[in-house]
Design an enzyme around this catalytic site. Structure first.
Site, PDB file in Angstrom:
ATOM      1  N   MET A  30       0.845  -1.195   0.000  1.00  0.00           N
ATOM      2  CA  MET A  30       0.000   0.000   0.000  1.00  0.00           C
ATOM      3  C   MET A  30       0.884   1.251   0.000  1.00  0.00           C
ATOM      4  SD  MET A  30      -3.444  -0.991   2.005  1.00  0.00           S
ATOM      5  CE  MET A  30      -2.894  -0.668   3.661  1.00  0.00           C
ATOM      6  N   GLY A  31       2.179   1.074  -0.317  1.00  0.00           N
ATOM      7  CA  GLY A  31       3.057   2.227  -0.486  1.00  0.00           C
ATOM      8  C   GLY A  31       3.569   2.813   0.815  1.00  0.00           C
ATOM      9  N   TYR A  32       4.121   4.032   0.691  1.00  0.00           N
ATOM     10  CA  TYR A  32       4.819   4.733   1.779  1.00  0.00           C
ATOM     11  C   TYR A  32       5.941   3.843   2.309  1.00  0.00           C
ATOM     12  CZ  TYR A  32       5.240   8.822   4.641  1.00  0.00           C
ATOM     13  OH  TYR A  32       5.702  10.000   5.177  1.00  0.00           O
ATOM     14  N   HIS A  34       9.048   1.734   3.560  1.00  0.00           N
ATOM     15  CA  HIS A  34      10.056   1.781   4.617  1.00  0.00           C
ATOM     16  C   HIS A  34      10.979   0.585   4.396  1.00  0.00           C
ATOM     17  CE1 HIS A  34       7.601  -1.365   6.314  1.00  0.00           C
ATOM     18  NE2 HIS A  34       6.563  -0.548   6.446  1.00  0.00           N
ATOM     19  N   HIS A  37       9.459  -2.782   3.405  1.00  0.00           N
ATOM     20  CA  HIS A  37       9.074  -2.960   2.000  1.00  0.00           C
ATOM     21  C   HIS A  37      10.308  -3.233   1.132  1.00  0.00           C
ATOM     22  CE1 HIS A  37       5.641  -0.220   3.291  1.00  0.00           C
ATOM     23  NE2 HIS A  37       4.993  -1.240   2.761  1.00  0.00           N
ATOM     24  N   GLY A 147       5.073  -9.624   3.872  1.00  0.00           N
ATOM     25  CA  GLY A 147       5.776  -9.529   5.152  1.00  0.00           C
ATOM     26  C   GLY A 147       5.111 -10.411   6.206  1.00  0.00           C
ATOM     27  N   LYS A 149       5.044  -9.648   9.145  1.00  0.00           N
ATOM     28  CA  LYS A 149       4.475  -8.772  10.190  1.00  0.00           C
ATOM     29  C   LYS A 149       2.965  -8.926  10.210  1.00  0.00           C
ATOM     30  CE  LYS A 149       2.957  -4.916  10.940  1.00  0.00           C
ATOM     31  NZ  LYS A 149       2.506  -3.648  10.440  1.00  0.00           N
ATOM     32  N   ASP A 150       2.365  -9.016   9.016  1.00  0.00           N
ATOM     33  CA  ASP A 150       0.923  -9.265   8.931  1.00  0.00           C
ATOM     34  C   ASP A 150       0.736 -10.783   8.827  1.00  0.00           C
ATOM     35  OD1 ASP A 150      -0.124  -6.453   8.709  1.00  0.00           O
ATOM     36  OD2 ASP A 150       1.305  -6.460   7.071  1.00  0.00           O
TER      37      ASP A 150
HETATM   38  O1  PAF Z   1      -0.142  -5.756   3.544  1.00  0.00           O
HETATM   39  C1  PAF Z   1      -0.580  -4.844   2.807  1.00  0.00           C
HETATM   40  O2  PAF Z   1       0.047  -3.797   2.610  1.00  0.00           O
HETATM   41  C2  PAF Z   1      -1.950  -5.007   2.164  1.00  0.00           C
HETATM   42  O3  PAF Z   1      -2.839  -5.647   3.016  1.00  0.00           O
HETATM   43  C3  PAF Z   1      -1.896  -5.704   0.796  1.00  0.00           C
HETATM   44  C4  PAF Z   1      -1.396  -7.143   0.916  1.00  0.00           C
HETATM   45  C5  PAF Z   1      -0.989  -4.930  -0.129  1.00  0.00           C
HETATM   46  C6  PAF Z   1      -3.301  -5.760   0.182  1.00  0.00           C
HETATM   47  O4  PAF Z   1      -3.824  -4.481   0.011  1.00  0.00           O
END
Ligand code: PAF
Length: 287
Positions: A30-32, A34, A37, A147, A149-150
């Site tokens: 979802m960008g931004y 760090h 990513h 990641g 993390k999630d």
């Molecule tokens: O983990 C994320 O940033 C979001 O949940 C993802 C996997 C890009 C889906 O929008």
């Protein structure tokens, strides 16, 4: 690095890459960006010939009172960082491109998506699974990197790929941390300096749990109580502290080789999550 915002153009680019014999890795974000990513991008690069990073703040996965509007965004900076990392394409579609009209169809995750984070974020994982399914259809990746993390998201997406026969290998990448242990997250930017200081207690809680397990403790209740105490002492509000089977997310009462400790806690108005493996035979590694 190419910036692509159109679905047809993204499909054509991927088809050409495949015709040339290249394996494609996708990193959905979802960008931004760090360091977390950037680590996913490096991992993707090590797994494939071509790396596509998607950048899409997906409205479907935000609840009505959540932070969709204030979610941090900086396309120019993200473009620079991804380019420097050797990413081939940044796929950054507009909301109207991904959801051109009122969409009717969803990927429904079921029970796995209603527990843990899903208990306080109804519909969140259906939104995640729906957008990731769309991205898999558009890009057709050989491998997709997410990641750890999630962690619940990772388990759910592995399950979705298996259940819906997506021919993609899902790779989980270890949590990347700040020097004081806080897991990297775009949402860390919401924290005041005081909340930021307190937030380090989450990784201290994980470390405490690993120490207990290394010392022979196997009772989940005792471990959870100790972690809650670390969070509360630091002024954080714990939402859940759970030990689950790392493959199925089923709650556990005793620690096993497959145990994963998952934590969600609030620092002021910011919800933070983190997790670590809890393996009885493993040594204590600073999470
Ligand atoms: O983990 C994320 O940033 C979001 O949940 C993802 C996997 C890009 C889906 O929008």
């Amino acid at each position: 690095m190419e910036l692509i915002t159109d679905i047809t153009a993204m499909r054509s680019w991927c088809a050409a890459a495949r015709r040339a014999g290249g394996r494609i890795a996708l990193v959905p974000t979802m960008g931004y960006f760090h360091a977390g990513h950037l680590a996913l991008m490096d991992r993707a690069r090590s797994l494939a010939d071509r790396v596509v990073v998607s950048l899409f703040v997906n409205p479907l996965q935000f609840g009505p009172t959540e932070d969709l509007d204030r979610y941090p965004r900086d396309l120019e900076r993200d473009q620079r960082l991804a380019g420097e990392r050797g990413v081939d394409v940044l796929f950054a579609p507009a909301v109207e491109t991904m959801y051109p009209s009122e969409t009717a169809t969803r990927v429904v995750v079921g029970e796995l998506g209603t527990r843990l984070c899903g208990a306080s974020r109804p519909g969140h994982f259906d939104g995640v699974a729906t957008v990731v399914a769309k991205l898999f259809h558009i890009v057709g990746p050989d491998v997709a990197v997410f990641g750890e993390k999630d962690f619940q998201q990772l388990v759910i997406l592995r399950r979705m790929a298996a259940d819906l026969d997506f021919p993609v290998t899902i790779v989980g990448h270890p949590v990347v941390r700040e020097p004081d242990g806080l897991a990297m997250s775009s949402r860390n930017t919401y924290l005041s300096p005081e909340e930021r200081r307190r937030a380090a207690a989450i990784s201290r809680g994980l470390r405490r749990a690993r120490e207990l397990v290394a010392g022979g403790e196997r009772r989940v209740e005792a471990i959870a109580t100790a972690v809650e105490a670390v969070l509360t002492d630091a002024g954080l509000r714990s939402e859940y502290v759970a030990v689950v089977d790392s493959a199925t997310l089923a709650p556990q009462h005793k620690v096993t080789q497959r145990s994963r400790l998952l934590v969600a806690a609030w620092a002021g108005a910011t919800r933070l999550i983190d997790n670590c493996a809890l393996t009885p035979s493993g040594e204590v590694i600073a999470p």
